[in-house]
Scaffold this motif. Structure first.
Motif, PDB file in Angstrom:
ATOM      1  N   GLY A  31       0.781  -1.227   0.000  1.00 30.21           N
ATOM      2  CA  GLY A  31       0.000   0.000   0.000  1.00 30.21           C
ATOM      3  C   GLY A  31       0.812   1.276   0.000  1.00 30.21           C
ATOM      4  O   GLY A  31       0.248   2.372  -0.092  1.00 30.21           O
ATOM      5  N   LEU A  32       2.126   1.182   0.090  1.00 30.98           N
ATOM      6  CA  LEU A  32       2.964   2.372   0.036  1.00 30.98           C
ATOM      7  C   LEU A  32       2.994   2.931  -1.386  1.00 30.98           C
ATOM      8  O   LEU A  32       2.940   2.184  -2.361  1.00 30.98           O
ATOM      9  CB  LEU A  32       4.393   2.053   0.484  1.00 30.98           C
ATOM     10  N   SER A  33       3.120   4.252  -1.479  1.00 24.46           N
ATOM     11  CA  SER A  33       3.195   4.890  -2.788  1.00 24.46           C
ATOM     12  C   SER A  33       3.835   6.263  -2.637  1.00 24.46           C
ATOM     13  O   SER A  33       3.969   6.782  -1.523  1.00 24.46           O
ATOM     14  CB  SER A  33       1.798   5.034  -3.408  1.00 24.46           C
ATOM     15  N   GLY A  34       4.226   6.851  -3.758  1.00 24.45           N
ATOM     16  CA  GLY A  34       4.783   8.192  -3.744  1.00 24.45           C
ATOM     17  C   GLY A  34       6.098   8.261  -3.001  1.00 24.45           C
ATOM     18  O   GLY A  34       6.944   7.374  -3.097  1.00 24.45           O
ATOM     19  N   PRO A  51       6.241  -1.514  -3.254  1.00 24.21           N
ATOM     20  CA  PRO A  51       5.379  -1.557  -4.436  1.00 24.21           C
ATOM     21  C   PRO A  51       5.922  -0.655  -5.553  1.00 24.21           C
ATOM     22  O   PRO A  51       6.677   0.294  -5.300  1.00 24.21           O
ATOM     23  CB  PRO A  51       4.030  -1.029  -3.916  1.00 24.21           C
ATOM     24  N   GLN A  53       4.473   1.564  -7.028  1.00 21.24           N
ATOM     25  CA  GLN A  53       3.940   2.920  -6.905  1.00 21.24           C
ATOM     26  C   GLN A  53       4.836   3.852  -6.088  1.00 21.24           C
ATOM     27  O   GLN A  53       4.609   5.058  -6.061  1.00 21.24           O
ATOM     28  CB  GLN A  53       2.549   2.881  -6.276  1.00 21.24           C
ATOM     29  N   VAL A  54       5.853   3.304  -5.413  1.00 22.47           N
ATOM     30  CA  VAL A  54       6.783   4.141  -4.652  1.00 22.47           C
ATOM     31  C   VAL A  54       7.738   4.822  -5.627  1.00 22.47           C
ATOM     32  O   VAL A  54       8.416   4.163  -6.415  1.00 22.47           O
ATOM     33  CB  VAL A  54       7.571   3.305  -3.627  1.00 22.47           C
ATOM     34  N   THR A  55       7.791   6.153  -5.574  1.00 27.93           N
ATOM     35  CA  THR A  55       8.614   6.912  -6.512  1.00 27.93           C
ATOM     36  C   THR A  55       9.970   7.308  -5.933  1.00 27.93           C
ATOM     37  O   THR A  55      10.914   7.570  -6.678  1.00 27.93           O
ATOM     38  CB  THR A  55       7.882   8.182  -6.966  1.00 27.93           C
ATOM     39  N   VAL A  79      13.812   1.920  -7.337  1.00 31.06           N
ATOM     40  CA  VAL A  79      13.370   3.068  -6.546  1.00 31.06           C
ATOM     41  C   VAL A  79      14.583   3.912  -6.149  1.00 31.06           C
ATOM     42  O   VAL A  79      15.522   3.397  -5.538  1.00 31.06           O
ATOM     43  CB  VAL A  79      12.625   2.612  -5.279  1.00 31.06           C
ATOM     44  N   ASP A  99       4.580  11.139   1.793  1.00 36.12           N
ATOM     45  CA  ASP A  99       3.274  10.479   1.672  1.00 36.12           C
ATOM     46  C   ASP A  99       3.074   9.396   2.727  1.00 36.12           C
ATOM     47  O   ASP A  99       1.962   9.217   3.238  1.00 36.12           O
ATOM     48  CB  ASP A  99       3.134   9.867   0.278  1.00 36.12           C
ATOM     49  N   HIS A 100       4.143   8.664   3.016  1.00 34.45           N
ATOM     50  CA  HIS A 100       4.048   7.547   3.966  1.00 34.45           C
ATOM     51  C   HIS A 100       5.365   7.409   4.720  1.00 34.45           C
ATOM     52  O   HIS A 100       6.420   7.843   4.239  1.00 34.45           O
ATOM     53  CB  HIS A 100       3.749   6.227   3.244  1.00 34.45           C
TER      54      HIS A 100
END
Length: 203
Positions: A31-34, A51, A53-55, A79, A99-100
């Motif tokens: 669920g991590l992202s950004g 994930p 989605q992690v930038t 990443v 974000d997280h």
């Protein structure tokens, strides 16, 4: 940080908290992202579980050996990883800038854990989340008493690790709202009562 904590202990942790706990790492990272801040980056064992989605990952890690051990994992992850400090109690980041936040078996060792969690809340954007998997205080009074007795000696061996911290209470005390929490044992309950969950900054 002394020679043992900086040079020896990171190698021990890299082995002890190795593949055996990969499922817990994967659940914590889900669920991590950004832009994600990881406090207690260690040797980078959470990187394979991030994930897509992690930038970007911002890493806080006090041990030079941990950072060196992480280099081979950093080299193989897509990443971008940036080290942004060594002290989870004083994050060198702006308010509401990530974000997280991810922590895995780290809150037990930070000397001023209340301050560290307040810092987590400060740097989280509104609706940002703290993902954690930790060990801490057992709800069983008899076990908890033994945890209190053993913590001073245990801490000297394992970088200030506390066996008796009530992780859920500490998280909520810092102003975060628990969205999920699971408890389970990781080996003997006296050293391995697990806390795994997600908490959100509501405002």
């Amino acid at each position: 940080m002394g020679l043992y904590d900086d040079q020896v202990l990171p190698r021990i942790i890299d082995v002890v908290l190795g593949r055996m706990v990969d499922p817990a790492r994967a659940r914590a990272a889900a669920g991590l992202s950004g832009e994600v801040l990881e406090i207690g980056f260690g040797s980078g064992r959470n990187l394979p579980h991030l994930p897509a989605q992690v930038t970007r990952l911002l890493a806080v890690e006090p041990a030079a050996t941990g950072r060196r051990l992480a280099q081979r994992r950093i080299a193989t992850t897509p990443v971008p990883v940036e080290f942004v400090g060594r002290d989870g109690q004083r994050l060198e980041l702006a308010d509401a800038s990530v974000d997280h936040v991810l922590v895995t078996w780290t809150l037990c060792t930070i000397p001023d854990v209340d301050r560290a969690l307040r810092e987590v809340r400060r740097v989280l954007r509104p609706q940002g989340t703290l993902h954690f998997t930790e060990h801490g205080r057992s709800p069983r009074a008899r076990v908890a008493r033994w945890q209190e007795r053993l913590t001073p000696a245990w801490g000297r061996l394992f970088g200030g690790c506390h066996l008796d911290r009530p992780i859920d209470e500490l998280v909520t005390k810092a102003g975060l709202t628990l969205e999920s929490l699971d408890n389970y044992r990781i080996g003997p309950e006296i050293i391995g009562f697990g806390y795994e969950g997600v908490a959100v900054r509501r405002d």
